[in-house]
Motif scaffolding. Structure first.
Motif, short mmCIF file in Angstrom:
data_model
loop_
_atom_site.label_atom_id
_atom_site.label_comp_id
_atom_site.label_asym_id
_atom_site.label_seq_id
_atom_site.Cartn_x
_atom_site.Cartn_y
_atom_site.Cartn_z
N ALA A 58 -13.03 -0.92 3.50
CA ALA A 58 -14.02 -0.63 4.53
C ALA A 58 -15.09 -1.71 4.59
O ALA A 58 -15.55 -2.08 5.68
N ALA A 59 -15.46 -2.23 3.43
CA ALA A 59 -16.45 -3.30 3.40
C ALA A 59 -15.93 -4.56 4.09
O ALA A 59 -16.70 -5.30 4.70
N LYS A 60 -14.61 -4.76 4.03
CA LYS A 60 -13.98 -5.92 4.70
C LYS A 60 -13.59 -5.59 6.13
O LYS A 60 -12.97 -6.41 6.80
N LYS A 61 -13.91 -4.36 6.58
CA LYS A 61 -13.54 -3.87 7.91
C LYS A 61 -12.02 -3.88 8.13
O LYS A 61 -11.54 -4.18 9.20
N SER A 62 -11.29 -3.55 7.08
CA SER A 62 -9.83 -3.42 7.14
C SER A 62 -9.46 -1.97 7.39
O SER A 62 -10.31 -1.09 7.39
N ASN A 63 -8.18 -1.72 7.55
CA ASN A 63 -7.67 -0.37 7.77
C ASN A 63 -7.75 0.41 6.46
O ASN A 63 -7.04 0.10 5.50
N THR A 64 -8.58 1.42 6.43
CA THR A 64 -8.75 2.21 5.21
C THR A 64 -7.68 3.29 5.05
O THR A 64 -7.63 3.94 4.01
N TYR A 65 -6.85 3.48 6.05
CA TYR A 65 -5.79 4.49 5.98
C TYR A 65 -4.43 3.88 5.64
O TYR A 65 -3.43 4.58 5.60
N SER A 66 -4.37 2.61 5.40
CA SER A 66 -3.10 1.93 5.18
C SER A 66 -2.55 2.23 3.78
O SER A 66 -3.26 2.13 2.78
N LEU A 67 -1.27 2.57 3.73
CA LEU A 67 -0.62 2.77 2.43
C LEU A 67 -0.46 1.46 1.69
O LEU A 67 -0.27 1.45 0.48
#
Length: 78
Positions: A58-67
């Motif tokens: 989340a801090a990197k603004k990436s997908n937090t739901y990704s497996l």
């Protein structure tokens, strides 16, 4: 970032099903969030590890739901 939510219709449907089966507690969520919450509840030491990974994503603004967070794949930025 795309947020995944359980629709209110689906939540109502699952709540009615749970109540007709006499369940006293029901966790309604999408995967992998639900699996992580089970881990946090039953095995906190293991369960907090993927949550820490989600905070970093989340801090990197990436997908937090990704497996792929759990399996070491590359995360795509949103």
């Amino acid at each position: 970032m795309l947020q995944k939510h359980v629709s209110s219709e689906r939540c109502a449907e699952l709540t009615i099903i749970a109540s007709t089966h006499g369940l006293k507690e029901v966790w309604i969520s999408n995967q992998p969030v639900l699996a992580v919450m089970y881990l946090v509840q039953d095995m906190p030491t293991i369960g907090y590890w993927p949550m820490d990974m989600r905070v970093e994503a989340a801090a990197k603004k990436s997908n937090t739901y990704s497996l792929s967070l759990l399996f070491g794949g590359k995360n795509k930025s949103a």
